[in-house]
Design an enzyme around this catalytic site. Structure first.
Site, PDB file in Angstrom:
ATOM      1  N   CYS A 128       0.826  -1.207   0.000  1.00 15.90           N
ATOM      2  CA  CYS A 128       0.000   0.000   0.000  1.00 15.90           C
ATOM      3  C   CYS A 128       0.867   1.267   0.000  1.00 15.90           C
ATOM      4  CB  CYS A 128      -0.989  -0.054   1.161  1.00 15.90           C
ATOM      5  SG  CYS A 128      -2.434   0.996   0.955  1.00 15.90           S
ATOM      6  N   HIS A 129       0.805   2.075   1.061  1.00 19.62           N
ATOM      7  CA  HIS A 129       1.573   3.313   1.155  1.00 19.62           C
ATOM      8  C   HIS A 129       2.987   3.099   1.703  1.00 19.62           C
ATOM      9  CE1 HIS A 129      -2.452   5.051   0.716  1.00 19.62           C
ATOM     10  NE2 HIS A 129      -1.855   6.183   0.372  1.00 19.62           N
TER      11      HIS A 129
END
Length: 183
Positions: free
Chosen positions: A106-107
């Site tokens: 994800c991030h």
């Protein structure tokens, strides 16, 4: 194998911590929660507070050579905090320097960008990091899971919680390869 799960004191996306953690345990590994301070971390379900988890080790008091691999869960706030902590960034960079496998979802690649380990690598992430990855010298692809063997180190990345099954299967396979080769 001991596997470090690096998170900030708050902001980690809970499912991106708990599912890989359980997968590692089920595969016979020892997951270790590493954070920037002792006590507990506060996980989130997107923007809502979720559960808390006890910290096992504090970054700056451990080194990569204590672990066989590193998992970086996402959540927007989690990697944003980690990339501003010099000890956390150095800890991440150390895994790449030592050729130990790393998995990020994800991030989480924001922390990799700050550690300056993205250049020349192909990875995936949450789509909003595409430009950041390109600006850091990496190649961004829109795939459920991406493996980049670059030099002595392996990086496994995924986009989002919907990719967790593929992410867990892939990072566990690559970590097992490393463990076997390290003997």
């Amino acid at each position: 194998m001991r596997i470090a799960f690096l998170t900030a004191p708050e902001g980690v996306e809970q499912v991106e911590l708990t599912e890989p953690w359980q997968a590692a345990k089920d595969a016979g590994h020892e997951p270790v929660l590493v954070s920037t301070r002792s006590g507990e971390i506060q996980a989130f379900d997107h923007l809502d507070k979720a559960d808390t988890f006890p910290v096992d080790e504090v970054v700056g008091e451990v080194s990569a050579d204590s672990f066989g691999g590193l998992v970086l869960p996402g959540g927007v706030a989690n990697p944003d905090f980690l990339r501003t902590d010099e000890k956390a960034v150095a800890f991440v960079r150390e895994f790449f320097t030592q050729g130990r496998p790393v998995a990020a979802i994800c991030h989480a690649p924001w922390t990799l960008i700050e550690a300056d380990v993205v250049r020349g690598r192909t990875l995936t992430s949450w789509p909003s990091l595409r430009t950041d990855i390109r600006n850091a010298g990496g190649t961004w692809v829109d795939e459920r899971v991406q493996v980049c063997d670059h030099g002595a180190s392996t990086l496994v990345t995924s986009r989002e919680p919907d990719d967790l099954k593929a992410f867990c299967e892939t990072f566990l396979a690559k970590f097992a390869e490393y463990d076997k080769a390290a003997g």
